[in-house]
Design an enzyme around this catalytic site. Structure first.
Site, PDB file in Angstrom:
ATOM      1  CE1 TYR A   1      -3.946   2.225   0.866  1.00 18.78           C
ATOM      2  CE2 TYR A   1      -2.377   3.296   2.345  1.00 18.78           C
ATOM      3  CZ  TYR A   1      -3.600   3.294   1.683  1.00 18.78           C
ATOM      4  OH  TYR A   1      -4.453   4.360   1.842  1.00 18.78           O
TER       5      TYR A   1
ATOM      6  CE  LYS B   1      -3.392   5.350  -1.341  1.00 14.80           C
ATOM      7  NZ  LYS B   1      -4.480   5.900  -2.188  1.00 14.80           N
TER       8      LYS B   1
HETATM    9  P1  NDP Z   1     -13.229   3.006   1.373  1.00 14.40           P
HETATM   10  O1  NDP Z   1     -12.769   1.581   1.234  1.00 14.40           O
HETATM   11  O2  NDP Z   1     -14.034   3.367   2.544  1.00 14.40           O
HETATM   12  O3  NDP Z   1     -13.954   3.470   0.022  1.00 14.40           O
HETATM   13  C1  NDP Z   1     -13.259   3.316  -1.195  1.00 14.40           C
HETATM   14  C2  NDP Z   1     -14.192   3.469  -2.364  1.00 14.40           C
HETATM   15  O4  NDP Z   1     -13.422   3.215  -3.562  1.00 14.40           O
HETATM   16  C3  NDP Z   1     -15.314   2.442  -2.347  1.00 14.40           C
HETATM   17  O5  NDP Z   1     -16.498   3.034  -2.809  1.00 14.40           O
HETATM   18  C4  NDP Z   1     -14.810   1.371  -3.311  1.00 14.40           C
HETATM   19  O6  NDP Z   1     -15.845   0.649  -3.945  1.00 14.40           O
HETATM   20  C5  NDP Z   1     -14.058   2.208  -4.322  1.00 14.40           C
HETATM   21  N1  NDP Z   1     -13.101   1.357  -5.035  1.00 14.40           N
HETATM   22  C6  NDP Z   1     -12.133   0.588  -4.488  1.00 14.40           C
HETATM   23  N2  NDP Z   1     -11.544  -0.144  -5.431  1.00 14.40           N
HETATM   24  C7  NDP Z   1     -12.134   0.168  -6.602  1.00 14.40           C
HETATM   25  C8  NDP Z   1     -11.974  -0.282  -7.928  1.00 14.40           C
HETATM   26  N3  NDP Z   1     -11.087  -1.234  -8.244  1.00 14.40           N
HETATM   27  N4  NDP Z   1     -12.764   0.245  -8.901  1.00 14.40           N
HETATM   28  C9  NDP Z   1     -13.679   1.176  -8.589  1.00 14.40           C
HETATM   29  N5  NDP Z   1     -13.899   1.633  -7.355  1.00 14.40           N
HETATM   30  C10 NDP Z   1     -13.127   1.128  -6.358  1.00 14.40           C
HETATM   31  O7  NDP Z   1     -11.884   3.872   1.357  1.00 14.40           O
HETATM   32  P2  NDP Z   1     -11.595   5.365   1.919  1.00 14.40           P
HETATM   33  O8  NDP Z   1     -12.701   6.260   1.652  1.00 14.40           O
HETATM   34  O9  NDP Z   1     -11.055   5.206   3.286  1.00 14.40           O
HETATM   35  O10 NDP Z   1     -10.348   5.709   0.980  1.00 14.40           O
HETATM   36  C11 NDP Z   1     -10.423   6.614  -0.120  1.00 14.40           C
HETATM   37  C12 NDP Z   1      -8.991   6.944  -0.520  1.00 14.40           C
HETATM   38  O11 NDP Z   1      -8.325   7.515   0.599  1.00 14.40           O
HETATM   39  C13 NDP Z   1      -8.170   5.713  -0.926  1.00 14.40           C
HETATM   40  O12 NDP Z   1      -7.331   6.034  -2.005  1.00 14.40           O
HETATM   41  C14 NDP Z   1      -7.357   5.435   0.316  1.00 14.40           C
HETATM   42  O13 NDP Z   1      -6.165   4.752   0.011  1.00 14.40           O
HETATM   43  C15 NDP Z   1      -7.116   6.836   0.829  1.00 14.40           C
HETATM   44  N6  NDP Z   1      -6.778   6.925   2.246  1.00 14.40           N
HETATM   45  C16 NDP Z   1      -7.616   6.431   3.211  1.00 14.40           C
HETATM   46  C17 NDP Z   1      -7.261   6.522   4.546  1.00 14.40           C
HETATM   47  C18 NDP Z   1      -8.124   5.970   5.630  1.00 14.40           C
HETATM   48  O14 NDP Z   1      -7.632   5.808   6.759  1.00 14.40           O
HETATM   49  N7  NDP Z   1      -9.383   5.668   5.403  1.00 14.40           N
HETATM   50  C19 NDP Z   1      -6.002   7.162   4.956  1.00 14.40           C
HETATM   51  C20 NDP Z   1      -5.210   7.657   3.867  1.00 14.40           C
HETATM   52  C21 NDP Z   1      -5.599   7.536   2.567  1.00 14.40           C
HETATM   53  P3  NDP Z   1     -16.297  -0.814  -3.381  1.00 14.40           P
HETATM   54  O15 NDP Z   1     -16.533  -0.649  -1.915  1.00 14.40           O
HETATM   55  O16 NDP Z   1     -17.529  -1.108  -4.165  1.00 14.40           O
HETATM   56  O17 NDP Z   1     -15.150  -1.726  -3.671  1.00 14.40           O
END
Ligand code: NDP
Length: 243
Positions: free
Chosen positions: A148, A152
């Site tokens: 991961y 990033k």
């Molecule tokens: P969530 O897992 O809560 O939500 C992620 C969303 O992205 C979901 O709707 C998911 O859809 C969608 N998604 C994931 N994979 C795919 C794919 N292959 N194609 C299309 N859609 C996809 O994540 P967060 O909101 O927490 O994270 C959002 C961003 O923030 C990410 O890039 C994460 O790495 C980053 N981030 C998050 C942190 C945290 O602590 N939460 C900290 C730092 C960065 P589905 O559920 O249907 O798979």
């Protein structure tokens, strides 16, 4: 409509849950016409009902599907590359398959989507703007986050190259790098109270981020208030990276 983003069309990936979902609601409330892309169709349908956004179901792990999604979303004025996945494992147990899956969604898809959008902007002379949602895991050796964190760090590098190459066209590219943010992803990754406690102790503000606190910084970077900000790797971390 009225608001900071009135008349602007914004593509947000990973819009179904977490940070992306909150960002869509915030941008729509400020006048944007949002095109929301995500994986689970039920999330997209409820989001469209709540915000009036347009929706595309796509698996961004598929390179051809990622480029096709971007083509289908055109024309847009801004892009938020937010979709991301986390699969945790100790460094010595991280497999090639896990590494490739994570890189495909977290680094390759943002590049592929942004390429389509940027080519269209260059062709049409549009001064668009892109925000990549990265993580403090790119800047800090986060335990169990080898693949991961690498994905990033790759995304941060893309942000810098995009800022350099697209800047002359008036296109700005920036990233937000959140600390643990209270979303479904964090519930999976930080459910162990001992791990969460030691992480909290390292954050000067002594709390995790709310998705609204990340979405508001994304909105700022997209807005004209950030018109001279390009290539920034911006921690949204309560001071974690300088503590
Ligand atoms: P969530 O897992 O809560 O939500 C992620 C969303 O992205 C979901 O709707 C998911 O859809 C969608 N998604 C994931 N994979 C795919 C794919 N292959 N194609 C299309 N859609 C996809 O994540 P967060 O909101 O927490 O994270 C959002 C961003 O923030 C990410 O890039 C994460 O790495 C980053 N981030 C998050 C942190 C945290 O602590 N939460 C900290 C730092 C960065 P589905 O559920 O249907 O798979």
């Amino acid at each position: 409509g009225t608001g900071r983003f009135a008349g602007r069309r914004i593509l947000v990936t990973g819009a179904g849950k977490g940070i992306g979902r909150v960002a869509v609601a915030m941008l729509a409330a400020e006048g944007a016409e949002v095109v929301a892309a995500s994986r689970a169709p039920d999330d997209l349908e409820s989001l469209a009902a709540e915000t009036g956004c347009r929706i595309h179901a796509v698996d961004l792990a598929d390179a051809a599907a990622a480029a096709a999604l971007a083509e289908a979303a055109l024309p847009v004025d801004a892009l938020v590359n937010n979709a991301g996945i986390a699969e945790l494992a100790p460094f010595v147990d991280t497999t090639a398959e896990m590494f490739d899956r994570i890189m495909a969604v977290n680094a390759r898809a943002p590049m592929l989507v942004a390429q389509v959008v940027a080519r269209d902007w260059i062709r049409r002379g549009v001064k668009g703007t892109i925000v990549n949602v990265s993580s403090i895991a790119s800047l800090w050796g986060t335990p169990d986050h080898a693949a991961y964190g690498a994905s990033k760090a790759a995304l941060d590098s893309l942000t810098m190259t995009m800022a350099q190459e697209l800047g002359p066209f008036g296109i700005r590219t920036n990233s937000v790098n959140p600390v643990v943010t209270l979303t479904p992803m964090a519930e999976r990754a930080w459910s162990d109270p001992a791990k969460a406690g030691s992480m909290l102790a390292r954050i000067p503000l002594r709390r995790f981020a709310q998705p609204e606190e990340v979405a508001s910084v994304i909105a700022f970077l997209l807005s004209d208030a950030a018109s001279m900000v390009n290539g920034a790797i911006l921690p949204v971390d309560g001071g974690f990276t300088v503590a």
